[in-house]
Structure formats: structure tokens, C-alpha cells
Design a protein around this motif. Structure first.
Motif, PDB file in Angstrom:
ATOM      1  N   PHE A 150      11.373  -5.290  -2.064  1.00 42.68           N
ATOM      2  CA  PHE A 150      12.693  -5.169  -2.675  1.00 42.68           C
ATOM      3  C   PHE A 150      12.663  -4.252  -3.905  1.00 42.68           C
ATOM      4  O   PHE A 150      13.632  -3.525  -4.162  1.00 42.68           O
ATOM      5  N   LYS A 151      11.564  -4.254  -4.634  1.00 46.24           N
ATOM      6  CA  LYS A 151      11.440  -3.334  -5.768  1.00 46.24           C
ATOM      7  C   LYS A 151      11.421  -1.879  -5.291  1.00 46.24           C
ATOM      8  O   LYS A 151      12.014  -0.996  -5.921  1.00 46.24           O
ATOM      9  N   ALA A 152      10.740  -1.635  -4.171  1.00 42.56           N
ATOM     10  CA  ALA A 152      10.672  -0.288  -3.615  1.00 42.56           C
ATOM     11  C   ALA A 152      12.051   0.191  -3.172  1.00 42.56           C
ATOM     12  O   ALA A 152      12.435   1.344  -3.381  1.00 42.56           O
TER      13      ALA A 152
ATOM     14  N   LYS B 297       0.777  -1.228   0.000  1.00 44.06           N
ATOM     15  CA  LYS B 297       0.000   0.000   0.000  1.00 44.06           C
ATOM     16  C   LYS B 297       0.819   1.295   0.000  1.00 44.06           C
ATOM     17  O   LYS B 297       0.274   2.362  -0.295  1.00 44.06           O
ATOM     18  N   ALA B 298       2.089   1.233   0.348  1.00 40.12           N
ATOM     19  CA  ALA B 298       2.906   2.450   0.415  1.00 40.12           C
ATOM     20  C   ALA B 298       4.344   2.085   0.073  1.00 40.12           C
ATOM     21  O   ALA B 298       5.086   1.581   0.917  1.00 40.12           O
ATOM     22  N   LEU B 299       4.739   2.351  -1.161  1.00 38.35           N
ATOM     23  CA  LEU B 299       6.018   1.860  -1.666  1.00 38.35           C
ATOM     24  C   LEU B 299       7.021   2.967  -2.004  1.00 38.35           C
ATOM     25  O   LEU B 299       8.131   2.673  -2.447  1.00 38.35           O
ATOM     26  N   ASN B 300       6.641   4.223  -1.773  1.00 34.47           N
ATOM     27  CA  ASN B 300       7.558   5.329  -2.053  1.00 34.47           C
ATOM     28  C   ASN B 300       8.244   5.769  -0.760  1.00 34.47           C
ATOM     29  O   ASN B 300       7.776   6.673  -0.062  1.00 34.47           O
ATOM     30  N   ILE B 301       9.354   5.125  -0.437  1.00 36.90           N
ATOM     31  CA  ILE B 301      10.017   5.357   0.848  1.00 36.90           C
ATOM     32  C   ILE B 301      10.909   6.594   0.847  1.00 36.90           C
ATOM     33  O   ILE B 301      11.234   7.142   1.901  1.00 36.90           O
TER      34      ILE B 301
ATOM     35  N   LEU C 202       4.450 -11.855  -3.052  1.00 32.33           N
ATOM     36  CA  LEU C 202       4.171 -10.520  -3.581  1.00 32.33           C
ATOM     37  C   LEU C 202       4.669  -9.442  -2.634  1.00 32.33           C
ATOM     38  O   LEU C 202       5.274  -8.450  -3.066  1.00 32.33           O
ATOM     39  N   GLY C 203       4.402  -9.620  -1.343  1.00 34.92           N
ATOM     40  CA  GLY C 203       4.837  -8.631  -0.362  1.00 34.92           C
ATOM     41  C   GLY C 203       6.341  -8.449  -0.345  1.00 34.92           C
ATOM     42  O   GLY C 203       6.847  -7.325  -0.302  1.00 34.92           O
ATOM     43  N   VAL C 204       7.067  -9.559  -0.388  1.00 33.12           N
ATOM     44  CA  VAL C 204       8.533  -9.500  -0.369  1.00 33.12           C
ATOM     45  C   VAL C 204       9.054  -8.882  -1.663  1.00 33.12           C
ATOM     46  O   VAL C 204       9.943  -8.019  -1.643  1.00 33.12           O
TER      47      VAL C 204
ATOM     48  N   ALA D 109      14.864 -13.279  -3.873  1.00 33.79           N
ATOM     49  CA  ALA D 109      13.895 -12.186  -3.991  1.00 33.79           C
ATOM     50  C   ALA D 109      14.603 -10.861  -4.300  1.00 33.79           C
ATOM     51  O   ALA D 109      14.138 -10.070  -5.123  1.00 33.79           O
ATOM     52  N   ALA D 110      15.731 -10.627  -3.636  1.00 34.11           N
ATOM     53  CA  ALA D 110      16.484  -9.389  -3.882  1.00 34.11           C
ATOM     54  C   ALA D 110      17.057  -9.373  -5.296  1.00 34.11           C
ATOM     55  O   ALA D 110      17.011  -8.345  -5.989  1.00 34.11           O
ATOM     56  N   GLU D 111      17.580 -10.513  -5.724  1.00 37.28           N
ATOM     57  CA  GLU D 111      18.153 -10.588  -7.074  1.00 37.28           C
ATOM     58  C   GLU D 111      17.067 -10.428  -8.140  1.00 37.28           C
ATOM     59  O   GLU D 111      17.319  -9.829  -9.192  1.00 37.28           O
ATOM     60  N   LYS D 112      15.873 -10.914  -7.854  1.00 33.66           N
ATOM     61  CA  LYS D 112      14.766 -10.754  -8.802  1.00 33.66           C
ATOM     62  C   LYS D 112      14.425  -9.274  -8.992  1.00 33.66           C
ATOM     63  O   LYS D 112      14.028  -8.852 -10.090  1.00 33.66           O
TER      64      LYS D 112
END
Length: 281
Positions: A178-180, A143-147, A172-174, A221-224
Motif C-alpha cells: 500500500f505504501k508503494a 523486493k520491488a516497490l517502484n511500480i 509487512l508485505g501488505v 492497512a490502506a489507511e495506515k
């Protein structure tokens, strides 16, 4: 101390040139990270005396040195909670860098402790000199991905949080998290992860509610998301922890979820076995 012993040995073997000895000493000294003293000072500060009892399990100085935290960095800490690491990190970057606290995002149906924790943290920012200059943002794995502003950050740090995103929204959450982090970091920026570690022999899905994560899962997950694994460390390892307890990781201290039941046993184990991973964008 080792440097002094080495110099004495050199003198005793005929290495008596003052210039050569001075050069040799400077080379040895240069191997110690220049930023290490600022980290040590912050960790040893009286302002965090109430938190220092857990240093034996969390190894903050060694952990932050491993990640490479420097005073001129712009840093984001994800879900800082009560500010255990904040009281170390912000004094380090307060003068020459920047600290973003990506705290809880409040939404309809969010746990009550989200708001209590956020309000408490904001109160510290407003009144406590240790928290001066902190910019509070929000994070939630869906819900909030712009850190922080895109490509503006030197380092993102998350301590024992990955299991929360996994328990809340699975893969999905993980992946979103990592994308954020990747989006906020500059090219070459560092992501530092500390997480409760599940043995690779156990099934991640079957043990989803345990609070432990497999190291291979976190790395994948991080590498993805685009990160490259730069280094791993056993700074926060605990070989006494099997990661198989009646109430998951919360069975162990500091929570001791079973109360007095087998309390001595779990105190003897100590806090959880943890992976410590350094990624680079």
C-alpha cells in the motif's frame, strides 16, 4: 429505457414544451458517466471472448465504472497475470492514457511460475495489438516497490492479490504494498482493490493460508499508508460463500482444488465472495 418511459409520462401530463423536454432529457443523460461507454465497449469486445465466461463473477464493467476508470488516465495494474483485466483496461487507455503492468519480480528462489507468467505477458506486449503501448514494470511486496514514477499515476488497480502479500510476508508485505501504491499515485489518485473476503467473525492470523482477507484489515492497512476510504461496493459479493473450505478459496471455481470431490457443490457456490474498495490519496 427508463428515460424514455419518464419522458412519455411527462408528455402525457402536459409537459409538452420541446425546449423544456430537451433540457430535462439532457440532465437525465448527464447522470450516466461519460466514460461508461468506453468501458462497456472494451468489456463486450470480441478480443476478450475467451475471458468473458467469468464476467458473471468478476463484473468487470460495473467494477471499473465504480473505480472511475477513464480513457485519459495513467493506470497501473498490479500482477496482471494472464491479462484478464489487461485486455479490458489497455484498450480503454491505449490512445489517450497509459498502462503500466506491474508484473512479477524475478529473484533467486522466486516461484517458477513468476518467470513463465512474466515471459508470456511480455510476449503478448510484443505481438498482440491489444497489449500495444504497455510498459512492463515489476512489483514484489518486499523486493520491488517502484511500480511507476513517483506521483505520476491516476489509478492503481489490484485484483485478488492482497492475500498473496499477506501469505508471503504478513503485515509487512501488505503495508509495503500500500505504501508503494501511495507513492506512485498523484494527489487525488484512486486505488481500487478487489479481494476475497473473510467474515469478520473469523481470525485473520489463524486463517492466513485460506486466501481470504478481512475487509476491516484491508481498509486499516490502506489507511495506515495514508489512503482515505472513498467508497465500498457489493458488486462482487457472493452470499453463498462461507469462506471456510478444505483448501481455502482455491476449493471454489475456477481452481476447484478438490477435483471431482463435491464438485457440483462448489460450482453451485460459484467464485468467492469479494470486497470491492475504492481509496483516494
Amino acid at each position: 429505457m427508463k428515460t424514455k418511459i419518464l419522458i412519455k409520462k411527462l408528455k402525457s401530463t402536459g409537459f409538452r414544451s420541446f425546449v423544456s423536454l430537451a433540457v430535462f432529457t439532457s440532465v437525465l443523460t448527464a447522470t450516466v458517466p461519460a466514460y461508461a461507454s468506453s468501458i462497456a465497449k472494451a468489456v463486450q469486445s470480441d478480443v476478450r471472448a475467451e475471458h468473458s465466461a467469468r464476467d458473471q463473477y468478476r463484473h468487470p464493467q460495473q467494477t471499473l465504472e465504480f473505480f472511475g476508470l477513464k480513457p485519459n488516465m495513467t493506470v497501473v495494474e498490479i500482477w496482471p497475470g494472464g491479462g484478464w483485466y489487461t485486455s479490458i483496461i489497455n484498450p480503454i487507455v491505449q490512445e489517450h492514457g497509459k498502462y503500466f503492468a506491474a508484473n512479477f519480480h524475478i529473484f533467486e528462489g522466486s516461484p517458477n511460475y513468476y518467470k513463465k507468467s512474466l515471459d508470456s505477458f511480455k510476449q503478448k506486449v510484443a505481438t498482440n495489438p491489444v497489449y500495444k503501448g504497455i510498459e512492463v514494470t515489476e512489483f514484489h511486496q518486499t523486493k520491488a516497490l517502484n511500480i511507476a514514477p513517483e506521483s505520476s499515476v491516476d489509478m492503481v488497480l489490484t485484483f485478488r492479490n492482497v492475500h498473496n502479500w499477506y501469505m508471503g510476508d504478513g503485515d509487512l508485505g501488505v503495508e509495503n504494498a500500500f505504501k508503494a501504491f501511495y507513492k506512485a499515485l498523484k494527489k487525488g489518485g484512486v486505488l481500487g482493490v478487489v479481494e476475497h473476503r473473510m467474515p469478520e467473525s473469523l481470525d485473520q492470523v489463524e486463517n492466513k493460508r485460506s486466501g481470504y482477507m478481512k475487509q476491516s484489515y484491508v481498509i486499516a492497512a490502506a489507511e495506515k499508508a495514508g489512503f482515505k476510504l472513498a467508497a465500498t461496493s457489493e458488486i462482487n459479493a457472493n452470499s453463498k460463500d462461507s469462506a471456510q473450505h478444505p483448501k481455502g478459496v482455491w476449493t471454489l471455481p475456477p481452481r476447484l482444488a478438490l477435483g471431482e470431490e463435491d464438485k457440483a457443490k462448489y460450482l453451485a457456490i460459484g467464485e468467492s465472495d469479494r470486497m470491492t474498495l475504492k481509496f483516494v490519496k
